[in-house]
Design a protein around this motif. Structure first.
Motif, PDB file in Angstrom:
ATOM      1  N   SER A 141       0.847  -1.187   0.000  1.00 33.50           N
ATOM      2  CA  SER A 141       0.000   0.000   0.000  1.00 33.50           C
ATOM      3  C   SER A 141       0.885   1.241   0.000  1.00 33.50           C
ATOM      4  CB  SER A 141      -0.943   0.012   1.201  1.00 33.50           C
ATOM      5  OG  SER A 141      -0.197   0.052   2.412  1.00 33.50           O
ATOM      6  N   ALA A 142       0.267   2.388  -0.206  1.00 31.28           N
ATOM      7  CA  ALA A 142       1.013   3.648  -0.241  1.00 31.28           C
ATOM      8  C   ALA A 142       0.155   4.749   0.366  1.00 31.28           C
ATOM      9  CB  ALA A 142       1.393   4.006  -1.674  1.00 31.28           C
ATOM     10  N   ILE A 168      -7.967   3.860  -4.040  1.00 29.13           N
ATOM     11  CA  ILE A 168      -8.094   4.416  -2.706  1.00 29.13           C
ATOM     12  C   ILE A 168      -8.985   3.516  -1.851  1.00 29.13           C
ATOM     13  CG2 ILE A 168      -8.839   6.409  -1.374  1.00 29.13           C
ATOM     14  CD1 ILE A 168      -6.416   6.970  -3.092  1.00 29.13           C
ATOM     15  N   VAL A 169      -8.497   3.169  -0.653  1.00 33.47           N
ATOM     16  CA  VAL A 169      -9.287   2.341   0.263  1.00 33.47           C
ATOM     17  C   VAL A 169      -9.617   3.080   1.565  1.00 33.47           C
ATOM     18  CG1 VAL A 169      -8.475   0.142  -0.627  1.00 33.47           C
ATOM     19  CG2 VAL A 169      -7.161   1.300   1.154  1.00 33.47           C
ATOM     20  N   ARG A 170      -8.921   4.182   1.858  1.00 36.40           N
ATOM     21  CA  ARG A 170      -9.204   4.934   3.071  1.00 36.40           C
ATOM     22  C   ARG A 170      -8.847   6.397   2.817  1.00 36.40           C
ATOM     23  NH1 ARG A 170      -7.057   2.112   8.305  1.00 36.40           N
ATOM     24  NH2 ARG A 170      -8.432   0.532   7.353  1.00 36.40           N
ATOM     25  N   ARG A 177      -5.047   6.512   1.724  1.00 35.29           N
ATOM     26  CA  ARG A 177      -4.272   5.276   1.578  1.00 35.29           C
ATOM     27  C   ARG A 177      -4.714   4.577   0.303  1.00 35.29           C
ATOM     28  NH1 ARG A 177      -4.757   3.303   6.284  1.00 35.29           N
ATOM     29  NH2 ARG A 177      -2.608   3.629   6.980  1.00 35.29           N
ATOM     30  N   ALA A 178      -3.720   4.170  -0.511  1.00 32.48           N
ATOM     31  CA  ALA A 178      -3.985   3.458  -1.754  1.00 32.48           C
ATOM     32  C   ALA A 178      -3.551   2.009  -1.611  1.00 32.48           C
ATOM     33  CB  ALA A 178      -3.247   4.111  -2.924  1.00 32.48           C
ATOM     34  N   LEU A 179      -4.425   1.088  -1.977  1.00 30.81           N
ATOM     35  CA  LEU A 179      -4.104  -0.335  -1.995  1.00 30.81           C
ATOM     36  C   LEU A 179      -3.542  -0.672  -3.371  1.00 30.81           C
ATOM     37  CD1 LEU A 179      -4.314  -3.032  -0.391  1.00 30.81           C
ATOM     38  CD2 LEU A 179      -6.494  -3.396  -1.579  1.00 30.81           C
ATOM     39  N   ASN A 185      -5.058  -8.363  -0.809  1.00 33.96           N
ATOM     40  CA  ASN A 185      -6.467  -7.981  -0.651  1.00 33.96           C
ATOM     41  C   ASN A 185      -7.045  -7.288  -1.881  1.00 33.96           C
ATOM     42  OD1 ASN A 185      -6.899  -8.523   2.393  1.00 33.96           O
ATOM     43  ND2 ASN A 185      -4.985  -7.363   2.311  1.00 33.96           N
ATOM     44  N   SER A 186      -6.252  -7.108  -2.929  1.00 36.73           N
ATOM     45  CA  SER A 186      -6.702  -6.364  -4.094  1.00 36.73           C
ATOM     46  C   SER A 186      -7.482  -7.273  -5.039  1.00 36.73           C
ATOM     47  CB  SER A 186      -5.510  -5.751  -4.829  1.00 36.73           C
ATOM     48  OG  SER A 186      -5.909  -5.092  -6.002  1.00 36.73           O
TER      49      SER A 186
END
Length: 306
Positions: A141-142, A168-170, A177-179, A185-186
């Motif tokens: 993640s980043a 983007i997940v959050r 936060r980018a997955l 989990n992607s």
């Protein structure tokens, strides 16, 4: 006869005298030029003043011939260049006509379908700085330095100049936060750019995530370009992802991601609005709207009351 012979003899004597004088002058000039004595400085200057005009006159035809040859060569090269440019202009006119015809067809199709037939990729971009996480909740993640205040929302695609980086997940007010695509989990809906065959790109914490849920009739081949399909309604269709490569088992494929080519520092976020789901009870909404407008339902109710 005798007069003619005397004239010819006289011309030969004059020619020999001129040649002899020029020869003597040349020898003297060479001797004086080689001598470094001051005594010859003045005679050398006198000889130079005498011979310079003579040499200049002798060289005039040679210089004129050189200029004429140079001009002829330049004209020949210019003519050849003009012919080449005329041929190139004719070729480009044909290409322009074909391109305009294709553009007209695309405009017609877009007008008929009321949509962009190429892809769903947005035009707005939100630039961001990406920093890879080491202690976050995900393996791959980043963190981005843009968030809700910048127009970023959950599910937005994160891109690099090479291709899709993640989603983007959050989201926070000033960061998100980018997955990444290769995280375990992607899950991304993808398709083959060649055959439009569908699959799901599943991360496996390696550099090459796998393609899963490939139908028995799906036309996948090694080397196919992999792009987002947009089937899940979260990401826009047409985002470049990578290239399909054959895996160990039959009809199994992995994907070499475009973003593996270089380190990622700067990215951009695509703000994308997916297709909205229909209302839960559309019939009730229609009935209520008709009643408020005095439609058939309202008339029926009035008749019953009477």
């Amino acid at each position: 006869m005798r007069g003619g012979s005397e004239n010819a003899f006289q011309r030969r004597r004059t020619f020999l005298s001129v040649v002899t004088i020029l020869f003597v002058i040349s020898v003297l000039t060479m001797l004086v030029a080689r001598s470094e004595s001051d005594a010859f400085a003045k005679p050398r200057a006198v000889i130079d003043n005498i011979t310079a005009p003579v040499i200049n006159v002798i060289n005039m035809p040679i210089r004129g011939a050189e200029r004429m040859i140079s001009n002829m060569k330049a004209r020949s090269e210019t003519f050849e260049e003009n012919e080449r440019l005329r041929a190139e202009i004719a070729r480009l006119k044909d290409v322009e006509i074909r391109a305009k015809a294709l553009q007209d067809k695309i405009n017609q199709f877009e007008e008929i379908l009321k949509t962009d037939i190429v892809d769903d990729i947005p035009t707005l971009k939100i630039p961001a700085r990406a920093v890879a996480e080491t202690n976050g909740p995900f393996v791959r993640s980043a963190l981005l330095n843009v968030g809700r205040n910048d127009g970023v929302s959950k599910g937005h695609a994160v891109m690099t100049t090479d291709g899709l980086y993640g989603h983007i997940v959050r989201v926070g007010n000033g960061s998100s936060r980018a997955l990444l695509l290769n995280d375990l989990n992607s899950r991304i809906a993808v398709k083959s750019a060649r055959s439009e065959a569908r699959a799901i790109l599943i991360g496996n914490n390696s550099a090459t995530p796998s393609l899963s849920f490939i139908g028995p009739e799906a036309d996948w081949k090694p080397g196919d370009g992999v792009v987002s399909s947009g089937d899940e309604g979260v990401l826009p269709a047409g985002l470049p992802i990578g290239q399909a490569v054959a895996a160990a088992s039959e009809r199994a494929f992995n994907v070499t991601l475009h973003t593996n080519k270089r380190a990622v520092d700067w990215v951009w976020v695509y703000p994308f609005t997916p297709i909205q789901e229909p209302d839960e009870n559309p019939d009730e909404d229609i009935t209520a709207q008709a009643a408020s407008n005095g439609g058939p339902s309202a008339s029926a109710d009035s008749a019953t009351d009477q």
